[in-house]
Motif scaffolding. Structure first.
Motif, PDB file in Angstrom:
ATOM      1  N   VAL A 110     -26.144  89.861 -19.260  1.00  0.00           N
ATOM      2  CA  VAL A 110     -26.514  90.109 -20.662  1.00  0.00           C
ATOM      3  C   VAL A 110     -26.074  88.937 -21.533  1.00  0.00           C
ATOM      4  N   LEU A 111     -24.881  88.434 -21.289  1.00  0.00           N
ATOM      5  CA  LEU A 111     -24.381  87.291 -22.055  1.00  0.00           C
ATOM      6  C   LEU A 111     -25.185  86.032 -21.738  1.00  0.00           C
ATOM      7  N   ALA A 112     -25.677  85.922 -20.511  1.00  0.00           N
ATOM      8  CA  ALA A 112     -26.508  84.769 -20.154  1.00  0.00           C
ATOM      9  C   ALA A 112     -27.816  84.773 -20.923  1.00  0.00           C
ATOM     10  N   LEU A 113     -28.285  85.951 -21.329  1.00  0.00           N
ATOM     11  CA  LEU A 113     -29.529  86.028 -22.099  1.00  0.00           C
ATOM     12  C   LEU A 113     -29.329  85.673 -23.566  1.00  0.00           C
ATOM     13  N   VAL A 114     -28.239  86.116 -24.163  1.00  0.00           N
ATOM     14  CA  VAL A 114     -28.021  85.906 -25.601  1.00  0.00           C
ATOM     15  C   VAL A 114     -26.620  85.346 -25.871  1.00  0.00           C
ATOM     16  N   PRO A 115     -26.394  84.047 -25.621  1.00  0.00           N
ATOM     17  CA  PRO A 115     -25.050  83.500 -25.800  1.00  0.00           C
ATOM     18  C   PRO A 115     -24.716  83.062 -27.221  1.00  0.00           C
ATOM     19  N   LEU A 116     -25.720  82.785 -28.034  1.00  0.00           N
ATOM     20  CA  LEU A 116     -25.440  82.291 -29.383  1.00  0.00           C
ATOM     21  C   LEU A 116     -25.006  83.445 -30.277  1.00  0.00           C
ATOM     22  N   GLY A 117     -24.033  83.178 -31.114  1.00  0.00           N
ATOM     23  CA  GLY A 117     -23.493  84.222 -31.978  1.00  0.00           C
ATOM     24  C   GLY A 117     -22.367  84.996 -31.326  1.00  0.00           C
ATOM     25  N   THR A 118     -21.809  84.453 -30.251  1.00  0.00           N
ATOM     26  CA  THR A 118     -20.677  85.085 -29.569  1.00  0.00           C
ATOM     27  C   THR A 118     -19.548  84.073 -29.415  1.00  0.00           C
ATOM     28  N   ARG A 119     -18.350  84.596 -29.216  1.00  0.00           N
ATOM     29  CA  ARG A 119     -17.179  83.767 -28.938  1.00  0.00           C
ATOM     30  C   ARG A 119     -16.453  84.364 -27.745  1.00  0.00           C
ATOM     31  N   VAL A 120     -15.847  83.519 -26.932  1.00  0.00           N
ATOM     32  CA  VAL A 120     -15.014  83.970 -25.814  1.00  0.00           C
ATOM     33  C   VAL A 120     -13.566  83.820 -26.252  1.00  0.00           C
ATOM     34  N   VAL A 121     -12.820  84.940 -26.237  1.00  0.00           N
ATOM     35  CA  VAL A 121     -11.422  84.933 -26.671  1.00  0.00           C
ATOM     36  C   VAL A 121     -10.571  85.610 -25.603  1.00  0.00           C
ATOM     37  N   ASP A 122      -9.258  85.411 -25.701  1.00  0.00           N
ATOM     38  CA  ASP A 122      -8.342  86.122 -24.814  1.00  0.00           C
ATOM     39  C   ASP A 122      -8.413  87.615 -25.096  1.00  0.00           C
ATOM     40  N   ALA A 123      -8.110  88.409 -24.082  1.00  0.00           N
ATOM     41  CA  ALA A 123      -8.206  89.871 -24.224  1.00  0.00           C
ATOM     42  C   ALA A 123      -7.257  90.379 -25.293  1.00  0.00           C
ATOM     43  N   GLU A 124      -6.066  89.794 -25.386  1.00  0.00           N
ATOM     44  CA  GLU A 124      -5.107  90.233 -26.403  1.00  0.00           C
ATOM     45  C   GLU A 124      -5.590  89.891 -27.806  1.00  0.00           C
ATOM     46  N   GLU A 125      -6.242  88.745 -27.943  1.00  0.00           N
ATOM     47  CA  GLU A 125      -6.757  88.333 -29.244  1.00  0.00           C
ATOM     48  C   GLU A 125      -7.921  89.217 -29.688  1.00  0.00           C
ATOM     49  N   ALA A 126      -8.689  89.728 -28.747  1.00  0.00           N
ATOM     50  CA  ALA A 126      -9.828  90.584 -29.087  1.00  0.00           C
ATOM     51  C   ALA A 126      -9.373  91.939 -29.603  1.00  0.00           C
ATOM     52  N   ARG A 127      -8.177  92.369 -29.239  1.00  0.00           N
ATOM     53  CA  ARG A 127      -7.674  93.672 -29.688  1.00  0.00           C
ATOM     54  C   ARG A 127      -7.118  93.642 -31.097  1.00  0.00           C
TER      55      ARG A 127
END
Length: 136
Positions: A110-127
């Motif tokens: 799913v991420l391979a289809l729509v990568p723009l408008g997303t960020r990859v963060v650490d799991a702790e930072e996402a919480r």
């Protein structure tokens, strides 16, 4: 436990999926106008290389340019990369040990289809909510 999962992922599927993203990133950077797609592909290459312990956060303020960019991305590179993730997921699910990795690969499709408008963060930072200040 995350490190063990990442090492197993790296050996089974991560290295060749990351190479596919890197090739897409290089192809996108050849043309000047598609450099943002190349940056997104390199970001996803790092995420597909070592995914456990990190999360994808959707930027709600990305808006229409991100939507248009994602449509162009799907036409150029996204559908091929998503098919690679689905194929890897199906192959990983052949064994019992590979089932969690296969599920993770299909989620990455799913991420391979729509990568723009997303960020990859650490799991702790996402919480942590955006309005909360983390101590240094």
């Amino acid at each position: 436990m995350r490190t063990i999962g990442n090492v197993i992922w790296l050996v089974l599927a991560g290295w060749w999926l990351a190479i596919c993203y890197a090739v897409a990133g290089v192809l996108a950077c050849v043309l000047i106008i598609t450099i943002p797609f190349g940056i997104a592909a390199f970001r996803l290459a790092g995420y597909s290389l070592w995914p456990f312990g990190r999360r994808v956060v959707v930027a709600r303020e990305a808006g229409l340019p991100s939507l248009i960019g994602n449509v162009i991305w799907i036409l150029l590179f996204g559908w091929e990369l998503a098919l690679l993730h689905i194929a890897a997921g199906v192959l990983l699910m052949i064994t019992i040990i590979g089932i969690p990795f296969g599920i993770a690969s299909i989620k990455l499709a799913v991420l391979a289809l729509v990568p723009l408008g997303t960020r990859v963060v650490d799991a702790e930072e996402a919480r942590v909510p955006a309005y909360e200040i983390r101590p240094a």
